[in-house]
Design a protein around this motif. Structure first.
Motif, PDB file in Angstrom:
ATOM      1  N   UNK A 130      36.920  41.241  49.057  1.00  0.00           N
ATOM      2  CA  UNK A 130      37.484  42.567  49.276  1.00  0.00           C
ATOM      3  C   UNK A 130      38.551  42.989  50.077  1.00  0.00           C
ATOM      4  N   UNK A 131      39.508  43.760  49.319  1.00  0.00           N
ATOM      5  CA  UNK A 131      40.635  43.900  49.884  1.00  0.00           C
ATOM      6  C   UNK A 131      40.448  44.598  51.366  1.00  0.00           C
ATOM      7  N   UNK A 132      39.535  45.556  51.458  1.00  0.00           N
ATOM      8  CA  UNK A 132      39.413  46.030  52.677  1.00  0.00           C
ATOM      9  C   UNK A 132      39.378  45.110  54.069  1.00  0.00           C
ATOM     10  N   UNK A 133      38.674  43.947  53.689  1.00  0.00           N
ATOM     11  CA  UNK A 133      38.733  43.014  54.937  1.00  0.00           C
ATOM     12  C   UNK A 133      39.733  42.191  54.783  1.00  0.00           C
ATOM     13  N   UNK A 134      40.396  41.683  53.692  1.00  0.00           N
ATOM     14  CA  UNK A 134      41.497  40.819  53.389  1.00  0.00           C
ATOM     15  C   UNK A 134      42.840  41.584  54.187  1.00  0.00           C
ATOM     16  N   UNK A 135      42.808  42.754  54.403  1.00  0.00           N
ATOM     17  CA  UNK A 135      44.067  43.172  54.795  1.00  0.00           C
ATOM     18  C   UNK A 135      43.743  43.579  56.398  1.00  0.00           C
ATOM     19  N   UNK A 136      42.711  43.349  56.935  1.00  0.00           N
ATOM     20  CA  UNK A 136      42.353  43.703  58.194  1.00  0.00           C
ATOM     21  C   UNK A 136      42.766  42.924  59.213  1.00  0.00           C
ATOM     22  N   UNK A 137      43.630  43.089  60.082  1.00  0.00           N
ATOM     23  CA  UNK A 137      44.239  42.111  60.813  1.00  0.00           C
ATOM     24  C   UNK A 137      43.265  41.606  61.797  1.00  0.00           C
ATOM     25  N   UNK A 138      42.238  42.369  62.328  1.00  0.00           N
ATOM     26  CA  UNK A 138      41.131  41.486  62.896  1.00  0.00           C
ATOM     27  C   UNK A 138      40.618  40.546  62.357  1.00  0.00           C
TER      28      UNK A 138
END
Length: 323
Positions: A130-138
């Motif tokens: 999921x890009x929403x998570x894969x792009x989240x720094x945390x």
């Protein structure tokens, strides 16, 4: 004497609290463990849940342990260490910077008192595509600093999700010490004593913050409800604390909460069917009877969008018989 210590991290909804509950239930009977809990919300749900196991628990509410409450975090760790626990478990918020608490534990202040073992990260395998998570720094940071990665909720995952997890683990450089695919946060307790990896690329820096220090929330005499909001990391939370005199109709409460579109709802609520622990993550509802009575009801709602808190507040107060 150094206290064996583990950080158990993971993004919002990955199952950290459930995993820690499992560990507490399976710890050696002759050992006393302590838990430090940090939550994004202000109300403190996880601490109330974990206290049911009779474990010494301290909470640092209101966001990232170091960013939002660096001083209270150090004070809480010191207080827990004074109780001479056989192990200390630290659960940072799923929306905070786990590397900051790692830096705190390895700082000169605690170096002689803490034997830091592996950092364990829980991840929902579905999120690795999921890009929403894969792009989240945390999200990226929590997985990168982990020595051991636990792919949780495999019962909800597809074969493609499992493949994504295995591929991700295989590509890690340096490699992780261990990785497991599990259901309901059940992983071998022996993992806790593994030695941390020596990662020359891992950079952990202490962080200072000059914001307000989080204060414990309490109801004043005659007060039946208290509400607090928080925001940060692209997420919003609203939490409620209800007095011990308030009792909810379980069926009405569960029906209302199940209809919400929030990413995460957690609560420990006094109802006409007993004290119930509620956990709703991405539409999946989990309800269990609490193992001990609760003095107050607590509930926290977290979402990536700011929800109509006033409307939800009015509904909850109506269900509580306060309006």
């Amino acid at each position: 004497m150094q206290t064996p210590t583990n950080i158990i991290t993971g993004f919002l909804g990955s199952g950290k609290t459930t995993a820690i509950l499992n560990l507490l239930k399976n710890k050696p009977a002759n050992e006393n463990w302590a838990v430090l809990v940090n939550e994004f919300g202000e109300i403190g749900i996880d601490g109330a849940i974990l206290t049911q196991q009779g474990t010494l628990v301290k909470q640092v509410p209101g966001g990232c342990m170091c960013c939002a409450a660096g001083v209270p975090t150090s004070v809480a760790i010191t207080s827990l260490l004074r109780s001479k626990p056989d192990r200390l478990i630290i659960e940072p918020t799923g929306l905070g910077h786990a590397d900051k608490i790692l830096a705190t534990l390895t700082s000169e202040q605690f170096r002689e008192h803490i034997d830091l073992k592996v950092t364990i990260a829980l991840v929902d395998p579905r999120n690795l595509s999921n890009p929403k998570y894969l792009t989240n720094d945390n999200f990226i940071e929590q997985l990168s600093i982990a020595d051991v990665v636990i792919g949780n909720k495999v019962d909800l995952s597809t074969a493609a999700d499992i493949d994504a997890f295995n591929d991700w683990v295989a590509k890690q450089d340096p490699p992780k010490i261990d990785a497991h695919l599990v259901e309901n946060g059940h992983f071998p307790i022996e993992i806790l004593d593994n030695i941390r990896r020596n990662d020359p690329n891992q950079r952990v820096n202490l962080h200072t913050h000059h914001g307000d220090i989080a204060k414990p929330l309490t109801l004043s005499s005659g007060q039946h409800v208290l509400r607090r909001e928080n925001s940060g990391q692209g997420y919003y939370s609203c939490g409620w604390l209800f007095s011990a005199q308030v009792e909810f109709c379980f069926d009405e409460l569960l029906s209302m909460l199940s209809d919400l579109t929030a990413e995460r709802i957690k609560g420990v609520m006094k109802t006409d069917k007993g004290v119930m622990t509620l956990n709703i993550s991405h539409g999946v509802v989990s309800v269990s009877e609490a193992s001990m009575s609760a003095k107050e009801s607590r509930i926290e709602v977290i979402d990536s969008q700011k929800l109509p808190w006033e409307q939800l507040d009015a509904i909850l107060q109506q269900l509580a018989g306060l309006s």
